[in-house]
Design an enzyme around this catalytic site. Structure first.
Site, short mmCIF file in Angstrom:
data_model
loop_
_atom_site.label_atom_id
_atom_site.label_comp_id
_atom_site.label_asym_id
_atom_site.label_seq_id
_atom_site.Cartn_x
_atom_site.Cartn_y
_atom_site.Cartn_z
N GLY A 22 21.94 10.35 -34.57
CA GLY A 22 20.86 11.30 -34.28
C GLY A 22 19.65 11.12 -35.18
CB CYS A 23 19.34 9.86 -38.67
SG CYS A 23 20.40 11.02 -39.51
N GLY A 24 18.21 8.58 -35.92
CA GLY A 24 17.33 7.54 -35.41
C GLY A 24 16.46 8.01 -34.25
CG ASN A 45 14.41 7.78 -38.65
OD1 ASN A 45 15.44 8.14 -39.21
ND2 ASN A 45 13.58 8.63 -38.09
#
Lengths: 256, 256
Positions: free
Chosen positions: A101-103, B31
């Protein structure tokens, strides 16, 4: 396992040079297994490793209390195995989902939703003098730091003084150790404060929000993201608490 | 993106209390995408993010020089996409293997083998006075630290002075930024030294060994594992370099 090691060094002071022995802090890998599967490795100071494991798994949202833990033991040195009542399958899935999800771009905006952080409710009030004198007591207590200069400290306190105190090479580990102690002792944290020698970055503020501790006091600086989290979660955030001075960044209503 | 943010705080100094504005350090998520796949998120101070990405990917052994990089660009703010000449498939596999390898127990003994660290060969020598005066110059250069109290600094130097200098909320990020600059500028590091305000933990020593820099100088303390790595990799490790003093922990032959 020992937290300090004695080594031979060359000590240089202006024009003098001496071969002496000196104490340095020990750094070891702690391997954490959950339900017999490898979960994580932490680089840490190898004391209070059961407490560190409990605090770490709480921060990771693998456990929320000791009721969920069947057993916890050191299999071989610095290898801790935790057996849970529940199956871990879906938690590993959740973890994976969060990481990827961080991406997805907008984590800065979504972080509170993703982490599901709730406002901290405790409204105990502390005076400026109480906070500053606790900080003084806290600073005097750091044995590993005094001997090696390489440790961060964390404590959980109330107006009776320091309840739990831990040291580690890592800011996060020191906090996880005192969180672990709080979980093992089942103490209510919503009228306590926690002190740290380290900077207050987002991860430290997130851990405080998750465990529900209303006041963070640091010897050092905060980051802007930590401040955003503190404000969103109704946390009192104090930095640069040194001598007679401190900066209150959020939640002034708890400091009288 | 700005590295400093101005916020309203309550400043307490003994009996006085003032509402003032103050500067705090910015923390953002960076990111990193490699070949259009999400690779990692770093919490960092959002300056020099191309350099940080290059240094981070070097430390992760995804790249060894800019020859392997087709392009690197910021897609949207704080989202960097790196396109490599090679396919990443097998590197993702290797990464996974290393991570799970941590759970196999004896990593303390196997760490040098697993990481494939080689002795650093450079034999440039520096005098005590050169090191201490570079440390003084280094300390004076930390703008973000002066303004916010929340940054670590790293620099790469030789006897002409500081070549690269970076600051970040994270010790590792500050080092990755100067490593990234060295890779972008293709400079030879085997006669240089690197300075850091942070503690020298194992990961810092590992990064120095990988990039082949022979001397680490810190304002702060080392850990025993970092010292083991420094000794194995023929690295000169200096801690507590402050004023006229410093401790040499390994590689004394490079300090005259």
């Amino acid at each position: 396992m020992k937290s300090i090691k004695t080594v031979h060094i060359t000590k240089i002071n202006a024009a003098t040079e001496q071969e002496v022995t000196d104490e340095i802090i020990v750094e070891k890998i702690l391997n954490i297994f959950v339900n017999r599967n490898f979960y994580a490795s932490l680089m840490c100071t190898p004391n209070e490793i059961i407490e560190l494991t409990i605090g770490f798994l709480f921060a990771e949202e693998i456990i929320s209390s000791m009721k969920e833990v069947v057993s916890i033991e050191e299999l071989i040195e610095n290898n801790i195995c935790v057996i849970l009542k529940k199956d871990l399958e879906k938690d590993f899935e959740k973890r994976k989902a969060f990481t990827s999800g961080c991406g997805k771009g907008s984590i800065d905006l979504d972080i509170f939703e993703e982490l599901n952080l709730k406002p901290v409710e405790g409204n105990a009030k502390y005076s400026v003098n109480e906070v500053l004198s606790m900080m003084k007591e806290f600073n005097n207590k750091s044995q590993l730091f005094k001997e090696t200069g390489g440790a961060h400290s964390c404590s959980i306190c109330d107006r009776t003084g320091i309840i739990f105190f831990s040291e580690d090479i890592g800011r996060h580990n020191a906090l996880d150790k005192v969180i672990g102690k709080s979980i093992l002792d089942k103490i209510n944290l919503n009228d306590k404060l926690f002190m740290t020698t380290g900077r207050i970055s987002s991860d430290i503020a997130i851990k405080a929000a998750k465990i529900g501790i209303p006041i963070i006091v640091s010897h050092s600086a905060p980051t802007d993201m930590a401040l955003d989290i503190a404000k969103s979660c109704n946390i009192t955030m104090i930095g640069f608490a040194r001598g007679n001075r401190m900066n209150i960044y959020s939640g002034e209503h708890r400091i009288i």
